[in-house]
Design a protein around this motif. Structure first.
Motif, PDB file in Angstrom:
ATOM      1  N   UNK A  68      32.310 -62.994  57.178  1.00 15.88           N
ATOM      2  CA  UNK A  68      30.902 -62.853  56.736  1.00 15.88           C
ATOM      3  C   UNK A  68      30.666 -61.576  55.838  1.00 15.88           C
ATOM      4  N   UNK A  69      31.260 -60.490  56.209  1.00 16.36           N
ATOM      5  CA  UNK A  69      30.864 -59.621  54.955  1.00 16.36           C
ATOM      6  C   UNK A  69      31.399 -59.950  53.560  1.00 16.36           C
ATOM      7  N   UNK A  70      32.660 -60.498  53.618  1.00 16.91           N
ATOM      8  CA  UNK A  70      33.136 -60.906  52.291  1.00 16.91           C
ATOM      9  C   UNK A  70      32.211 -61.818  51.534  1.00 16.91           C
ATOM     10  N   UNK A  71      31.545 -62.897  52.301  1.00 15.95           N
ATOM     11  CA  UNK A  71      30.878 -63.878  51.776  1.00 15.95           C
ATOM     12  C   UNK A  71      29.439 -63.485  51.524  1.00 15.95           C
ATOM     13  N   UNK A  72      29.091 -62.369  52.207  1.00 12.32           N
ATOM     14  CA  UNK A  72      27.902 -61.836  51.809  1.00 12.32           C
ATOM     15  C   UNK A  72      27.782 -61.202  50.283  1.00 12.32           C
ATOM     16  N   UNK A  73      29.044 -60.402  50.259  1.00  8.29           N
ATOM     17  CA  UNK A  73      29.411 -59.719  49.153  1.00  8.29           C
ATOM     18  C   UNK A  73      29.281 -60.588  47.889  1.00  8.29           C
ATOM     19  N   UNK A  74      30.205 -61.692  48.270  1.00  8.70           N
ATOM     20  CA  UNK A  74      30.392 -62.652  46.996  1.00  8.70           C
ATOM     21  C   UNK A  74      29.152 -63.365  46.599  1.00  8.70           C
ATOM     22  N   UNK A  75      28.120 -63.800  47.605  1.00  4.14           N
ATOM     23  CA  UNK A  75      27.026 -64.380  46.914  1.00  4.14           C
ATOM     24  C   UNK A  75      26.046 -63.515  46.728  1.00  4.14           C
ATOM     25  N   UNK A  77      26.830 -60.676  44.802  1.00  8.29           N
ATOM     26  CA  UNK A  77      27.369 -60.507  43.420  1.00  8.29           C
ATOM     27  C   UNK A  77      27.062 -61.607  42.420  1.00  8.29           C
ATOM     28  N   UNK A  78      27.219 -62.782  42.857  1.00 10.74           N
ATOM     29  CA  UNK A  78      26.908 -64.126  42.166  1.00 10.74           C
ATOM     30  C   UNK A  78      25.357 -64.270  41.845  1.00 10.74           C
ATOM     31  N   UNK A  79      24.524 -63.924  42.675  1.00  8.46           N
ATOM     32  CA  UNK A  79      23.153 -63.975  42.367  1.00  8.46           C
ATOM     33  C   UNK A  79      22.846 -62.764  41.703  1.00  8.46           C
ATOM     34  N   UNK A  80      23.210 -61.726  41.555  1.00  6.68           N
ATOM     35  CA  UNK A  80      22.880 -60.738  40.918  1.00  6.68           C
ATOM     36  C   UNK A  80      23.330 -60.696  39.269  1.00  6.68           C
ATOM     37  N   UNK A  81      24.549 -61.493  39.345  1.00  5.91           N
ATOM     38  CA  UNK A  81      25.105 -61.721  37.804  1.00  5.91           C
ATOM     39  C   UNK A  81      24.455 -62.841  37.222  1.00  5.91           C
ATOM     40  N   UNK A  82      23.741 -63.631  38.138  1.00  4.43           N
ATOM     41  CA  UNK A  82      23.161 -65.005  37.434  1.00  4.43           C
ATOM     42  C   UNK A  82      24.115 -66.503  37.704  1.00  4.43           C
ATOM     43  N   UNK A  83      25.075 -65.946  38.065  1.00  2.00           N
ATOM     44  CA  UNK A  83      26.387 -67.033  38.178  1.00  2.00           C
ATOM     45  C   UNK A  83      26.355 -67.876  39.407  1.00  2.00           C
ATOM     46  N   UNK A  84      25.274 -68.242  40.029  1.00  6.15           N
ATOM     47  CA  UNK A  84      25.323 -68.831  41.302  1.00  6.15           C
ATOM     48  C   UNK A  84      25.804 -70.317  41.227  1.00  6.15           C
TER      49      UNK A  84
END
Length: 86
Positions: A68-75, A77-84
């Protein structure tokens, strides 16, 4: 005067003596049982307090929390970089 000082000393000495605590024995037995069931106990800091709290988890619970923590971190990072993902 001497008797009151003697009485105070006697009370202080009696207060400092300890007897075996049944709760400590039960805690040790609980920890031993936890080891058998693949539990792991850690002391966690409580936000806003200097006291720590004991938290015991199983290997399965720790694995789920890590995913869950890995998934939260991944999402995040993706939303912060605009690469959703689309």
């Amino acid at each position: 005067m001497k008797t009151s000082v003697l009485f105070i000393l006697l009370v202080l000495i009696a207060a400092c003596s300890s007897t075996p605590n049944k709760a400590d024995d039960e805690s040790a037995a609980g920890q031993h049982a936890a080891i058998k069931k693949n539990y792991k106990c850690d002391m966690e800091a409580v936000t806003g307090s200097k006291l720590k709290r004991k938290r015991c988890t199983t290997a399965e619970q720790r694995q789920r929390e890590k995913k869950r923590a890995d998934e939260l971190l991944r999402t995040s990072v993706l939303s912060a970089t605009g690469m959703e993902q689309q």
